[in-house]
Scaffold this motif. Structure first.
Motif, PDB file in Angstrom:
ATOM      1  N   VAL A   1       0.688  -1.078  -0.004  1.00 20.91           N
ATOM      2  CA  VAL A   1      -0.323  -0.031  -0.044  1.00 20.91           C
ATOM      3  C   VAL A   1       0.917   1.373   0.134  1.00 20.91           C
ATOM      4  N   MET A   2       2.258   1.058   0.543  1.00 18.61           N
ATOM      5  CA  MET A   2       3.020   2.410   0.745  1.00 18.61           C
ATOM      6  C   MET A   2       3.343   2.706  -0.668  1.00 18.61           C
ATOM      7  N   ILE A   3       3.721   1.726  -1.255  1.00 20.70           N
ATOM      8  CA  ILE A   3       4.259   1.946  -2.772  1.00 20.70           C
ATOM      9  C   ILE A   3       3.101   2.527  -3.639  1.00 20.70           C
ATOM     10  N   MET A   4       1.790   1.863  -3.608  1.00 16.44           N
ATOM     11  CA  MET A   4       0.891   2.249  -4.203  1.00 16.44           C
ATOM     12  C   MET A   4       0.549   3.713  -4.041  1.00 16.44           C
ATOM     13  N   ARG A   5       0.757   4.280  -2.823  1.00 15.36           N
ATOM     14  CA  ARG A   5       0.427   5.516  -2.240  1.00 15.36           C
ATOM     15  C   ARG A   5       1.372   6.532  -2.968  1.00 15.36           C
ATOM     16  N   GLU A   6       2.627   6.063  -2.885  1.00 18.29           N
ATOM     17  CA  GLU A   6       3.674   6.780  -3.495  1.00 18.29           C
ATOM     18  C   GLU A   6       3.462   7.059  -5.066  1.00 18.29           C
ATOM     19  N   VAL A   7       3.127   5.905  -5.665  1.00 19.25           N
ATOM     20  CA  VAL A   7       2.994   5.941  -7.052  1.00 19.25           C
ATOM     21  C   VAL A   7       1.751   7.009  -7.411  1.00 19.25           C
ATOM     22  N   SER A   8       0.577   6.920  -6.519  1.00 24.80           N
ATOM     23  CA  SER A   8      -0.446   7.723  -6.810  1.00 24.80           C
ATOM     24  C   SER A   8      -0.158   9.264  -6.748  1.00 24.80           C
TER      25      SER A   8
END
Length: 228
Positions: A93-100
């Protein structure tokens, strides 16, 4: 709504992150992560769903999860501690947030907008929070006792035994040198670039403030050299 190509680009960024292969190792679909997840008890969120979507590379549903569901994660990492496969849904989720954030998704802007005041306070004073931010209207869940704290804030502040600035505008004093070093770290790590993507107006205010602080620091260094 993003095109499939844009969704695929975001997923490819997630998968290319150096942490991705460490955080995702497969899935037994046992549900232990969701059963022990605090957020899953109160929100439409499931760590297992995040893992399944990424494991099966369901690009469109991954993009849907990035709209709202992933922001429910509290990043407590209980899922990572319990998963028999050593997955870390919270890490994913942390990676997904950074990409968003890098892609300037509206969901990221909506979630991060309330933190603008905290960011500005951190930039200008070196403190994330300060006593003057404790206002009754902002903390209704604190109950009637918040009125007492707000009313006698300056007196209570002076009663603190440790050395402070005795002010309600900052939590403690941060030196000019430390502030400039902090700005430099944010620049080098991409924090300010992300902020520009999320809130351009706030970024402009902060950038002007940083430039002023750096000029003050250079003047201070020159004055020290003159003394020597």
């Amino acid at each position: 709504m993003a095109t499939y190509a844009e969704m695929r680009e975001m997923f490819d960024e997630i998968r290319a992150d150096f942490r991705y292969d460490h955080e995702l190792n497969g899935c037994l679909n046992c549900g232990i992560c969701t059963a022990t997840c605090p957020s899953a008890q109160f929100y439409d969120y499931s760590p297992r769903e995040i893992v399944q979507l990424l494991w099966t590379e369901n690009v469109e549903q991954i993009y849907d999860a990035m709209q709202e569901k992933m922001w429910a994660c509290a990043q407590c990492m209980t899922c990572a501690a319990r998963c028999p496969f050593k997955n870390s849904p919270g890490g994913l989720v942390m990676i997904m947030r950074e990409v968003s954030i890098r892609h300037g998704m509206q969901s990221a802007k909506d979630v991060l907008r309330p933190f603008g005041r905290v960011m500005l306070k951190l930039i200008t004073t070196g403190n994330q929070l300060s006593p003057d931010m404790i206002q009754p209207d902002h903390f209704p869940d604190w109950g009637p006792n918040i009125q007492k704290v707000e009313g006698d804030l300056r007196i209570l502040r002076k009663a603190i035994p440790v050395r402070t600035l005795q002010t309600v505008e900052t939590a403690w004093e941060v030196s000019l040198k430390t502030s400039v070093e902090m700005y430099t770290i944010w620049e080098m790590t991409g924090v300010l670039k992300s902020l520009e993507t999320m809130d351009e107006n706030l970024f402009d205010v902060i950038e002007d403030f940083i430039d002023e602080k750096r000029e003050d620091y250079e003047d201070w260094l020159e004055s020290q050299n003159d003394k020597d």
